[in-house]
Design an enzyme around this catalytic site. Structure first.
Site, PDB file in Angstrom:
ATOM      1  N   CYS A  46       0.845  -1.192   0.000  1.00 20.59           N
ATOM      2  CA  CYS A  46       0.000   0.000   0.000  1.00 20.59           C
ATOM      3  C   CYS A  46       0.878   1.239   0.000  1.00 20.59           C
ATOM      4  CB  CYS A  46      -0.897  -0.007   1.241  1.00 20.59           C
ATOM      5  SG  CYS A  46      -1.989   1.429   1.372  1.00 20.59           S
ATOM      6  N   HIS A  98      -9.115  -3.465  -2.454  1.00 17.54           N
ATOM      7  CA  HIS A  98      -8.140  -2.692  -1.677  1.00 17.54           C
ATOM      8  C   HIS A  98      -8.537  -1.214  -1.646  1.00 17.54           C
ATOM      9  CE1 HIS A  98      -3.780  -1.919  -0.446  1.00 17.54           C
ATOM     10  NE2 HIS A  98      -4.236  -0.703  -0.719  1.00 17.54           N
ATOM     11  N   GLU A  99      -8.879  -0.662  -2.807  1.00 24.36           N
ATOM     12  CA  GLU A  99      -9.206   0.763  -2.861  1.00 24.36           C
ATOM     13  C   GLU A  99     -10.545   1.057  -2.200  1.00 24.36           C
ATOM     14  OE1 GLU A  99      -6.871   2.720  -3.510  1.00 24.36           O
ATOM     15  OE2 GLU A  99      -5.582   1.139  -4.284  1.00 24.36           O
TER      16      GLU A  99
END
Length: 215
Positions: free
Chosen positions: A126, A168-169
């Site tokens: 990340c 993830h986003e």
């Protein structure tokens, strides 16, 4: 979408960020903005300002470089993210991870739900947690709904690595970091990744570090 209020604090925040050209500063883990979650986007930015903000997210993501960036990662608590993946990876990695090129796209008010029960586990990193990666087991296929930057409906099924990116986003928009879903024993520095765990799949890391992968 509602008409944006003139000079709201949110508008002022975005305008202040866009004063200078080039990539925006990326917020690192530990900043509360990454944990508070986001407001649903409802036209708070006028079309021109939204377009400029989206372009700044694109420039920042590419410069990092990354394959996705959410608005909270630049300090803006709006439910907006961008994704793009040219997928410049060897064939072995492409096949193992289902990593295929993804065009640039904007996700507005996205949410996802699993399709089926299959799960896939791979190392993830990340931009807001620089220098580290960890194995995260996620649904292998998800249905993503929301809108694009023009208000057009989005309803699409993602599989493989693209499914991982949109999860993830979207998690960022809910105040969640990948570490919240990660296998703690897998946490590895980028150097360790290069030296030990660069294989297409994390099986060897699981054996050596002592954690289980989904069946």
């Amino acid at each position: 979408m509602a008409s944006p209020s003139a000079r709201t604090p949110l508008v002022e925040l975005v305008e202040e960020l866009l004063v200078t050209d080039g990539p925006l500063p990326i917020v690192a883990a530990g900043d509360p903005v990454l944990r508070r979650g986001t407001e649903r986007y409802d036209g708070e930015l006028d079309p021109a300002l939204l377009a400029r903000f989206v372009e700044a997210l694109r420039v920042t993501m590419r410069a990092a470089p990354g394959v996705g960036l959410a608005a909270p990662q630049v300090g803006v608590p709006l439910r907006i993210a961008v994704v793009e993946d040219p997928a410049p990876v060897p064939e072995e990695v492409r096949l193992a991870r289902g990593r295929v090129p993804q065009p640039f796209r904007v996700l507005v008010n996205p949410s996802y739900e699993p399709v089926g029960t299959a799960r896939a586990a791979f190392f993830e990193g990340c931009l807001s947690v620089p220098g580290w990666q960890a194995v995260v087991a996620r649904p292998a296929e998800v249905r993503l709904t929301g809108e694009d930057e023009h208000g057009r409906a989005l309803d699409e099924v993602f599989t493989g690595w693209p499914a991982r990116i949109v999860q993830h986003e979207t998690d960022h928009l809910d105040g969640m970091l990948y570490l919240d879903r990660a296998e703690p024993r897998s946490l590895s520095s980028n150097q360790a990744m290069l030296e030990r765990w660069a294989a297409a799949t994390p099986e060897e890391a699981a054996k050596a570090l002592g954690f289980e992968l989904p069946g």
